[in-house]
Design a protein around this motif. Structure first.
Motif, PDB file in Angstrom:
ATOM      1  N   ASP A 143       3.501   9.941  -7.260  1.00 31.22           N
ATOM      2  CA  ASP A 143       4.510  10.289  -8.263  1.00 31.22           C
ATOM      3  C   ASP A 143       3.860  10.532  -9.621  1.00 31.22           C
ATOM      4  O   ASP A 143       4.207  11.483 -10.324  1.00 31.22           O
ATOM      5  CB  ASP A 143       5.546   9.171  -8.353  1.00 31.22           C
ATOM      6  CG  ASP A 143       6.767   9.565  -9.154  1.00 31.22           C
ATOM      7  OD1 ASP A 143       7.144  10.750  -9.113  1.00 31.22           O
ATOM      8  OD2 ASP A 143       7.343   8.679  -9.807  1.00 31.22           O
ATOM      9  N   ARG A 144       2.918   9.688  -9.975  1.00 32.27           N
ATOM     10  CA  ARG A 144       2.221   9.839 -11.254  1.00 32.27           C
ATOM     11  C   ARG A 144       1.378  11.111 -11.295  1.00 32.27           C
ATOM     12  O   ARG A 144       1.207  11.715 -12.336  1.00 32.27           O
ATOM     13  CB  ARG A 144       1.322   8.622 -11.523  1.00 32.27           C
ATOM     14  CG  ARG A 144       2.078   7.302 -11.635  1.00 32.27           C
ATOM     15  CD  ARG A 144       2.997   7.242 -12.788  1.00 32.27           C
ATOM     16  NE  ARG A 144       2.226   7.271 -14.022  1.00 32.27           N
ATOM     17  CZ  ARG A 144       2.743   7.343 -15.219  1.00 32.27           C
ATOM     18  NH1 ARG A 144       4.041   7.376 -15.370  1.00 32.27           N
ATOM     19  NH2 ARG A 144       1.991   7.370 -16.279  1.00 32.27           N
ATOM     20  N   LEU A 145       0.849  11.511 -10.132  1.00 28.91           N
ATOM     21  CA  LEU A 145       0.037  12.725 -10.052  1.00 28.91           C
ATOM     22  C   LEU A 145       0.879  13.975  -9.836  1.00 28.91           C
ATOM     23  O   LEU A 145       0.352  15.088  -9.858  1.00 28.91           O
ATOM     24  CB  LEU A 145      -0.989  12.604  -8.918  1.00 28.91           C
ATOM     25  CG  LEU A 145      -2.061  11.534  -9.091  1.00 28.91           C
ATOM     26  CD1 LEU A 145      -2.868  11.396  -7.816  1.00 28.91           C
ATOM     27  CD2 LEU A 145      -2.964  11.875 -10.273  1.00 28.91           C
ATOM     28  N   GLY A 146       2.163  13.794  -9.589  1.00 26.45           N
ATOM     29  CA  GLY A 146       3.048  14.919  -9.348  1.00 26.45           C
ATOM     30  C   GLY A 146       2.977  15.446  -7.922  1.00 26.45           C
ATOM     31  O   GLY A 146       3.335  16.584  -7.658  1.00 26.45           O
ATOM     32  N   ILE A 147       2.509  14.606  -7.013  1.00 25.10           N
ATOM     33  CA  ILE A 147       2.391  14.982  -5.602  1.00 25.10           C
ATOM     34  C   ILE A 147       3.315  14.066  -4.800  1.00 25.10           C
ATOM     35  O   ILE A 147       3.178  12.844  -4.877  1.00 25.10           O
ATOM     36  CB  ILE A 147       0.944  14.818  -5.098  1.00 25.10           C
ATOM     37  CG1 ILE A 147      -0.008  15.630  -5.959  1.00 25.10           C
ATOM     38  CG2 ILE A 147       0.826  15.217  -3.640  1.00 25.10           C
ATOM     39  CD1 ILE A 147      -1.459  15.305  -5.725  1.00 25.10           C
ATOM     40  N   LEU A 151       0.823  -1.202   0.000  1.00 23.22           N
ATOM     41  CA  LEU A 151       0.000   0.000   0.000  1.00 23.22           C
ATOM     42  C   LEU A 151       0.866   1.264   0.000  1.00 23.22           C
ATOM     43  O   LEU A 151       0.597   2.212  -0.744  1.00 23.22           O
ATOM     44  CB  LEU A 151      -0.931  -0.007   1.211  1.00 23.22           C
ATOM     45  CG  LEU A 151      -1.884   1.176   1.336  1.00 23.22           C
ATOM     46  CD1 LEU A 151      -2.828   1.221   0.138  1.00 23.22           C
ATOM     47  CD2 LEU A 151      -2.655   1.080   2.623  1.00 23.22           C
ATOM     48  N   ALA A 152       1.907   1.270   0.819  1.00 28.33           N
ATOM     49  CA  ALA A 152       2.785   2.441   0.881  1.00 28.33           C
ATOM     50  C   ALA A 152       3.486   2.675  -0.455  1.00 28.33           C
ATOM     51  O   ALA A 152       3.542   3.808  -0.940  1.00 28.33           O
ATOM     52  CB  ALA A 152       3.808   2.268   2.005  1.00 28.33           C
ATOM     53  N   ALA A 153       4.015   1.619  -1.044  1.00 27.34           N
ATOM     54  CA  ALA A 153       4.691   1.760  -2.336  1.00 27.34           C
ATOM     55  C   ALA A 153       3.694   2.173  -3.419  1.00 27.34           C
ATOM     56  O   ALA A 153       4.003   3.021  -4.268  1.00 27.34           O
ATOM     57  CB  ALA A 153       5.388   0.467  -2.720  1.00 27.34           C
ATOM     58  N   GLY A 154       2.502   1.594  -3.367  1.00 28.41           N
ATOM     59  CA  GLY A 154       1.476   1.957  -4.350  1.00 28.41           C
ATOM     60  C   GLY A 154       1.051   3.409  -4.230  1.00 28.41           C
ATOM     61  O   GLY A 154       0.882   4.107  -5.246  1.00 28.41           O
ATOM     62  N   LEU A 155       0.874   3.887  -3.010  1.00 24.19           N
ATOM     63  CA  LEU A 155       0.515   5.292  -2.818  1.00 24.19           C
ATOM     64  C   LEU A 155       1.651   6.223  -3.246  1.00 24.19           C
ATOM     65  O   LEU A 155       1.402   7.290  -3.821  1.00 24.19           O
ATOM     66  CB  LEU A 155       0.140   5.555  -1.367  1.00 24.19           C
ATOM     67  CG  LEU A 155      -1.222   5.019  -0.936  1.00 24.19           C
ATOM     68  CD1 LEU A 155      -1.419   5.215   0.557  1.00 24.19           C
ATOM     69  CD2 LEU A 155      -2.334   5.687  -1.717  1.00 24.19           C
ATOM     70  N   ALA A 156       2.876   5.826  -2.971  1.00 23.82           N
ATOM     71  CA  ALA A 156       4.012   6.633  -3.420  1.00 23.82           C
ATOM     72  C   ALA A 156       4.059   6.687  -4.941  1.00 23.82           C
ATOM     73  O   ALA A 156       4.319   7.747  -5.526  1.00 23.82           O
ATOM     74  CB  ALA A 156       5.309   6.068  -2.863  1.00 23.82           C
ATOM     75  N   TYR A 157       3.782   5.564  -5.595  1.00 18.69           N
ATOM     76  CA  TYR A 157       3.752   5.525  -7.056  1.00 18.69           C
ATOM     77  C   TYR A 157       2.627   6.405  -7.599  1.00 18.69           C
ATOM     78  O   TYR A 157       2.824   7.186  -8.535  1.00 18.69           O
ATOM     79  CB  TYR A 157       3.586   4.088  -7.550  1.00 18.69           C
ATOM     80  CG  TYR A 157       3.422   3.995  -9.044  1.00 18.69           C
ATOM     81  CD1 TYR A 157       4.507   4.169  -9.892  1.00 18.69           C
ATOM     82  CD2 TYR A 157       2.170   3.742  -9.602  1.00 18.69           C
ATOM     83  CE1 TYR A 157       4.355   4.100 -11.269  1.00 18.69           C
ATOM     84  CE2 TYR A 157       2.013   3.672 -10.971  1.00 18.69           C
ATOM     85  CZ  TYR A 157       3.100   3.850 -11.806  1.00 18.69           C
ATOM     86  OH  TYR A 157       2.940   3.791 -13.155  1.00 18.69           O
ATOM     87  N   LEU A 158       1.441   6.282  -6.996  1.00 19.09           N
ATOM     88  CA  LEU A 158       0.303   7.088  -7.426  1.00 19.09           C
ATOM     89  C   LEU A 158       0.605   8.576  -7.261  1.00 19.09           C
ATOM     90  O   LEU A 158       0.331   9.382  -8.161  1.00 19.09           O
ATOM     91  CB  LEU A 158      -0.948   6.711  -6.630  1.00 19.09           C
ATOM     92  CG  LEU A 158      -2.219   7.494  -6.943  1.00 19.09           C
ATOM     93  CD1 LEU A 158      -2.648   7.253  -8.377  1.00 19.09           C
ATOM     94  CD2 LEU A 158      -3.316   7.113  -5.977  1.00 19.09           C
TER      95      LEU A 158
END
Length: 112
Positions: free
Chosen positions: A76-80, A67-74
């Motif tokens: 990153d994709r959103l620029g946040i 979940l943490a890695a997925g949220l970090a990826y998301l």
């Protein structure tokens, strides 16, 4: 105790095998590692409190990391930079769990 043994095994494997992670994955890995460390310290705390449950530990270990890695990826994709918030939250939880573990060990040492 299982969590502590697992942590030691992981550290030994990490030292023996030289794994190079590309720089672009470092924010995801750092957050995932913090999530795993949070689970390990939580497991040590639960073990000292005599309410450790292996299924809760394993699901939290892998679930929190994913979940943490997925949220970090998301983020990153959103620029946040969401990973910064995860670092703060998991870092705080690690220090809280460490403080409780330390207190439990001191109380246990005083009672013997």
């Amino acid at each position: 105790m299982i969590a502590f043994v697992g942590l030691l095994i992981g550290i030994i494997i990490g030292i023996v095998w030289k794994v190079n992670i590309p720089d672009k994955f470092s924010p995801y890995m750092s957050v995932a590692i913090l999530a795993c460390l949070d689970s390990v310290f939580g497991a040590i705390r639960a073990s000292l409190s005599k309410n450790f449950q292996p299924d809760i530990f394993i699901s939290g270990f892998f679930g929190n990391a994913a979940l943490a890695a997925g949220l970090a990826y998301l983020g990153d994709r959103l620029g946040i930079p969401i990973y910064i918030a995860a670092v703060i939250v998991f870092g705080g939880r690690i220090f809280d769990n460490f403080a409780i573990v330390r207190r439990l060990l001191i109380e246990k040492a005083k009672s013997h």
